[in-house]
Design a protein around this motif. Structure first.
Motif, PDB file in Angstrom:
ATOM      1  N   ARG A 100     -34.925  25.630  68.441  1.00  0.00           N
ATOM      2  CA  ARG A 100     -34.864  24.574  69.459  1.00  0.00           C
ATOM      3  C   ARG A 100     -33.459  23.975  69.483  1.00  0.00           C
ATOM      4  O   ARG A 100     -33.138  23.078  68.704  1.00  0.00           O
ATOM      5  N   PRO A 101     -32.622  24.457  70.376  1.00  0.00           N
ATOM      6  CA  PRO A 101     -31.249  23.954  70.440  1.00  0.00           C
ATOM      7  C   PRO A 101     -31.164  22.658  71.246  1.00  0.00           C
ATOM      8  O   PRO A 101     -31.637  22.605  72.372  1.00  0.00           O
ATOM      9  N   ALA A 102     -30.580  21.646  70.666  1.00  0.00           N
ATOM     10  CA  ALA A 102     -30.366  20.380  71.378  1.00  0.00           C
ATOM     11  C   ALA A 102     -28.879  20.277  71.693  1.00  0.00           C
ATOM     12  O   ALA A 102     -28.066  20.029  70.807  1.00  0.00           O
ATOM     13  N   ILE A 103     -28.566  20.511  72.953  1.00  0.00           N
ATOM     14  CA  ILE A 103     -27.165  20.524  73.390  1.00  0.00           C
ATOM     15  C   ILE A 103     -26.988  19.443  74.455  1.00  0.00           C
ATOM     16  O   ILE A 103     -27.791  19.364  75.383  1.00  0.00           O
ATOM     17  N   LEU A 104     -25.980  18.632  74.297  1.00  0.00           N
ATOM     18  CA  LEU A 104     -25.703  17.619  75.327  1.00  0.00           C
ATOM     19  C   LEU A 104     -24.651  18.161  76.289  1.00  0.00           C
ATOM     20  O   LEU A 104     -23.512  18.401  75.892  1.00  0.00           O
ATOM     21  N   TYR A 105     -25.072  18.372  77.528  1.00  0.00           N
ATOM     22  CA  TYR A 105     -24.097  18.756  78.543  1.00  0.00           C
ATOM     23  C   TYR A 105     -23.258  17.530  78.885  1.00  0.00           C
ATOM     24  O   TYR A 105     -23.811  16.438  79.044  1.00  0.00           O
ATOM     25  N   PRO A 106     -21.939  17.688  78.991  1.00  0.00           N
ATOM     26  CA  PRO A 106     -21.063  16.526  79.188  1.00  0.00           C
ATOM     27  C   PRO A 106     -21.484  15.667  80.387  1.00  0.00           C
ATOM     28  O   PRO A 106     -21.404  14.442  80.329  1.00  0.00           O
ATOM     29  N   GLU A 107     -22.007  16.319  81.432  1.00  0.00           N
ATOM     30  CA  GLU A 107     -22.404  15.570  82.638  1.00  0.00           C
ATOM     31  C   GLU A 107     -23.548  14.603  82.359  1.00  0.00           C
ATOM     32  O   GLU A 107     -23.801  13.683  83.134  1.00  0.00           O
ATOM     33  N   LEU A 108     -24.284  14.840  81.252  1.00  0.00           N
ATOM     34  CA  LEU A 108     -25.464  14.004  80.980  1.00  0.00           C
ATOM     35  C   LEU A 108     -25.200  12.965  79.891  1.00  0.00           C
ATOM     36  O   LEU A 108     -26.143  12.367  79.360  1.00  0.00           O
ATOM     37  N   ALA A 109     -23.925  12.755  79.582  1.00  0.00           N
ATOM     38  CA  ALA A 109     -23.584  11.825  78.494  1.00  0.00           C
ATOM     39  C   ALA A 109     -24.225  10.458  78.693  1.00  0.00           C
ATOM     40  O   ALA A 109     -24.651   9.809  77.739  1.00  0.00           O
ATOM     41  N   THR A 169     -36.815  23.224  59.079  1.00  0.00           N
ATOM     42  CA  THR A 169     -37.923  22.428  58.568  1.00  0.00           C
ATOM     43  C   THR A 169     -39.261  23.081  58.913  1.00  0.00           C
ATOM     44  O   THR A 169     -39.313  24.083  59.623  1.00  0.00           O
ATOM     45  N   GLY A 170     -40.311  22.505  58.386  1.00  0.00           N
ATOM     46  CA  GLY A 170     -41.644  23.064  58.587  1.00  0.00           C
ATOM     47  C   GLY A 170     -42.193  22.730  59.967  1.00  0.00           C
ATOM     48  O   GLY A 170     -41.551  22.052  60.772  1.00  0.00           O
ATOM     49  N   ASN A 171     -43.392  23.200  60.193  1.00  0.00           N
ATOM     50  CA  ASN A 171     -44.002  23.144  61.517  1.00  0.00           C
ATOM     51  C   ASN A 171     -44.159  21.711  62.044  1.00  0.00           C
ATOM     52  O   ASN A 171     -43.703  21.395  63.147  1.00  0.00           O
ATOM     53  N   ILE A 172     -44.750  20.843  61.240  1.00  0.00           N
ATOM     54  CA  ILE A 172     -45.047  19.502  61.754  1.00  0.00           C
ATOM     55  C   ILE A 172     -43.782  18.643  61.858  1.00  0.00           C
ATOM     56  O   ILE A 172     -43.562  17.965  62.865  1.00  0.00           O
ATOM     57  N   PHE A 173     -42.927  18.702  60.835  1.00  0.00           N
ATOM     58  CA  PHE A 173     -41.703  17.893  60.914  1.00  0.00           C
ATOM     59  C   PHE A 173     -40.821  18.403  62.075  1.00  0.00           C
ATOM     60  O   PHE A 173     -40.185  17.626  62.784  1.00  0.00           O
ATOM     61  N   GLY A 174     -40.801  19.724  62.253  1.00  0.00           N
ATOM     62  CA  GLY A 174     -39.976  20.306  63.314  1.00  0.00           C
ATOM     63  C   GLY A 174     -40.486  19.933  64.698  1.00  0.00           C
ATOM     64  O   GLY A 174     -39.706  19.754  65.639  1.00  0.00           O
ATOM     65  N   ASP A 175     -41.786  19.815  64.824  1.00  0.00           N
ATOM     66  CA  ASP A 175     -42.372  19.397  66.098  1.00  0.00           C
ATOM     67  C   ASP A 175     -41.857  18.012  66.472  1.00  0.00           C
ATOM     68  O   ASP A 175     -41.396  17.767  67.585  1.00  0.00           O
ATOM     69  N   ILE A 176     -41.905  17.124  65.499  1.00  0.00           N
ATOM     70  CA  ILE A 176     -41.540  15.728  65.763  1.00  0.00           C
ATOM     71  C   ILE A 176     -40.030  15.585  65.936  1.00  0.00           C
ATOM     72  O   ILE A 176     -39.555  14.968  66.894  1.00  0.00           O
ATOM     73  N   LEU A 177     -39.268  16.173  65.029  1.00  0.00           N
ATOM     74  CA  LEU A 177     -37.808  16.006  65.103  1.00  0.00           C
ATOM     75  C   LEU A 177     -37.221  16.646  66.360  1.00  0.00           C
ATOM     76  O   LEU A 177     -36.234  16.147  66.902  1.00  0.00           O
ATOM     77  N   SER A 178     -37.840  17.729  66.850  1.00  0.00           N
ATOM     78  CA  SER A 178     -37.267  18.358  68.051  1.00  0.00           C
ATOM     79  C   SER A 178     -37.529  17.518  69.297  1.00  0.00           C
ATOM     80  O   SER A 178     -36.679  17.448  70.188  1.00  0.00           O
ATOM     81  N   ASP A 179     -38.670  16.867  69.386  1.00  0.00           N
ATOM     82  CA  ASP A 179     -38.875  15.948  70.515  1.00  0.00           C
ATOM     83  C   ASP A 179     -37.866  14.809  70.438  1.00  0.00           C
ATOM     84  O   ASP A 179     -37.301  14.374  71.440  1.00  0.00           O
ATOM     85  N   GLN A 180     -37.635  14.329  69.222  1.00  0.00           N
ATOM     86  CA  GLN A 180     -36.678  13.235  69.052  1.00  0.00           C
ATOM     87  C   GLN A 180     -35.274  13.697  69.466  1.00  0.00           C
ATOM     88  O   GLN A 180     -34.574  13.004  70.205  1.00  0.00           O
ATOM     89  N   ALA A 181     -34.896  14.884  68.996  1.00  0.00           N
ATOM     90  CA  ALA A 181     -33.556  15.401  69.322  1.00  0.00           C
ATOM     91  C   ALA A 181     -33.393  15.609  70.821  1.00  0.00           C
ATOM     92  O   ALA A 181     -32.290  15.481  71.360  1.00  0.00           O
ATOM     93  N   SER A 182     -34.499  15.907  71.504  1.00  0.00           N
ATOM     94  CA  SER A 182     -34.396  16.168  72.940  1.00  0.00           C
ATOM     95  C   SER A 182     -33.843  14.964  73.683  1.00  0.00           C
ATOM     96  O   SER A 182     -33.103  15.107  74.656  1.00  0.00           O
ATOM     97  N   MET A 183     -34.180  13.758  73.238  1.00  0.00           N
ATOM     98  CA  MET A 183     -33.713  12.573  73.960  1.00  0.00           C
ATOM     99  C   MET A 183     -32.209  12.374  73.811  1.00  0.00           C
ATOM    100  O   MET A 183     -31.579  11.721  74.629  1.00  0.00           O
ATOM    101  N   LEU A 184     -31.639  12.942  72.754  1.00  0.00           N
ATOM    102  CA  LEU A 184     -30.189  12.845  72.591  1.00  0.00           C
ATOM    103  C   LEU A 184     -29.494  13.605  73.713  1.00  0.00           C
ATOM    104  O   LEU A 184     -28.370  13.305  74.084  1.00  0.00           O
ATOM    105  N   THR A 185     -30.191  14.599  74.259  1.00  0.00           N
ATOM    106  CA  THR A 185     -29.593  15.439  75.305  1.00  0.00           C
ATOM    107  C   THR A 185     -29.855  14.878  76.695  1.00  0.00           C
ATOM    108  O   THR A 185     -29.464  15.485  77.682  1.00  0.00           O
TER     109      THR A 185
END
Ligand SMILES: NC(=O)c1ccc[n+]([C@@H]2O[C@H](COP(=O)([O-])OP(=O)(O)OC[C@H]3O[C@@H](n4cnc5c(N)ncnc54)[C@H](O)[C@@H]3O)[C@@H](O)[C@H]2O)c1
Ligand SMILES: CC(C)[C@H](C(=O)O)[C@@H](O)C(=O)O
Ligand SMILES: [Mg+2]
Length: 354
Positions: free
Chosen positions: A103-112, A239-255
């Motif tokens: 799950r790659p969390a990349i911030l495109y510059p236009e969405l800063a 990370t494992g399945n459950i922690f990765g589920d939660i952390l990836s949703d969290q990381a998504s908002m950074l993008t």
């Protein structure tokens, strides 16, 4: 190459239709893929009485790659647990041994400015979360809801990882780190949970085979905090399945939005299921306002990882960057001064930018 498309439920069919437009455009330019379609989740329950029916299973096993929208919806919440849409998704992941979820969390510059964090905290953000996907508390036995000896009802699940499961995801994560910034952070809760204490021990052991990668360990609660405090400290997280589920949703908002976060779920041989990290968004389904970019970027990952077509993957990713540079935004990433477009208009714009 055979590509199976699973639109799923809620916004699934709307966002998958946009990714299909992109694939169809590439087909016209010579991309050699054969598309078929099947139901998964609630749509499969409605059609066949099961969330991962034999019809879908057969096509999924035959396919080289699978593109999924999302599954689930409140209308299915009252079904017996094995019949619920989410069990269809867990079923296909397990059936095809898709243990490595990227799950790659990349911030495109236009969405800063769309990110919830200050631009200086997130600008240039590029994190890869490697989530183990076929083990952990999601699949450990025993599980269920029962009446205990005191006559009280209780719910229970089992957090479980075998050594081989941890080793294989560790290798995926270390190899990914080798190709990127050579930093890997393994996220656990080893101060409390034996399963993840064991995880940490295996990660440390596998690290000996990757002397060029710097391995660190972090407790999951701290990792959640660090992700919003200073996310750019991370390169690859495993990370494992459950922690990765939660952390990836969290990381998504950074993008900027969960509608921007694609994912690839891979087996040992490069076969994969590609889907946005978000769900079926029942609150906005049927309105043609969902962001299809996570799904389109998932199709790009499919071109890269399962169809071995790096050039086409880059072409799709560049088309996404181009529409963002044109100022086109679905509602979730809209800000003053940009142009609000619908889900289908966004799909058309990406095709035009190809
Ligand atoms: N991979 C999957 O198929 C998957 C993943 C997560 C949740 N689900 C399922 O989806 C259903 C809804 O779950 P939820 O509401 O907790 O999570 P969700 O991800 O569906 O939605 C959370 C919020 O994000 C918004 N959102 C999600 N995707 C969006 C997009 N592309 N564009 C714009 N906004 C978007 C939604 O409108 C909602 O406000 C549940 O049945 C859940 O089990 C499925
Ligand atoms: C729908 C659910 C089973 C799924 C998960 O928890 O893995 C989803 O949240 C995801 O992130 O893909
Ligand atoms: Mg999730």
């Amino acid at each position: 190459m055979k590509v199976l498309v699973l639109p799923g439920d809620g916004i699934g069919p709307e966002i998958v239709a946009q990714a299909k437009k992109v694939l169809n455009a590439l087909q016209k330019d010579g991309l050699d893929i054969e598309l078929s379609e099947a139901p998964l989740g609630g749509a499969a329950y409605d059609a066949y009485g099961a969330p991962y029916p034999e019809f879908t299973q057969k096509l999924a096993r035959e396919a080289d790659a699978i593109l999924l929208g999302a599954v689930g919806g409140p209308q299915y919440d009252q079904l017996d647990r094995p019949l619920r849409p989410e069990r269809g998704l867990l079923g296909i992941r397990k059936d095809l041994n898709l243990f490595a979820n990227l799950r790659p969390a990349i911030l495109y510059p236009e969405l800063a400015n769309a990110s919830t964090l200050k631009p200086e905290v997130v600008s240039g953000l590029d994190i890869l979360i490697v989530r183990e996907l076929t083990g952990d508390i999601y699949f450990g036995q025993p599980r269920g809801i029962r009446v205990n000896e005191a006559g009280e009802r209780e719910g229970f699940n089992t957090m479980l990882y075998s050594e081989s499961e941890v080793r294989r995801i560790a290798h995926v994560a270390f190899r990914a780190a080798q190709k990127r910034g050579k930093k890997l952070c393994s996220v656990d809760k080893a101060n409390v949970l034996e399963t993840t204490e064991f995880w940490k021990e295996i990660m440390t052991d596998v690290a000996k085979e990757y002397p060029d990668v710097e391995l660190s360990h972090m407790y999951v609660d701290n990792a959640a905090m660090q992700l919003v405090r200073a996310p750019k400290q991370f390169d690859v997280m495993v990370t494992g399945n459950i922690f990765g589920d939660i952390l990836s949703d969290q990381a998504s908002m950074l993008t900027g939005s969960i509608g921007m976060l694609p994912s690839a779920s891979l087996d040992q041989n490069g076969k994969g299921l590609y889907e946005p990290s978000h769900g079926s968004a029942p609150d906005i389904a049927g309105k043609d306002i969902a962001n299809p970019l996570a799904t389109i970027l998932s199709a790009a990952m499919m071109l890269r990882y399962s169809l071995n077509n790096e050039a086409a993957a880059v072409r799709v990713e560049n088309a996404v960057k181009a529409v963002l540079a044109q100022g086109l935004r679905t509602a979730d990433i809209y800000e003053a001064g940009t142009t609000k477009v619908s889900c289908s208009q966004m799909g058309d714009a990406v095709v035009a930018a190809l």
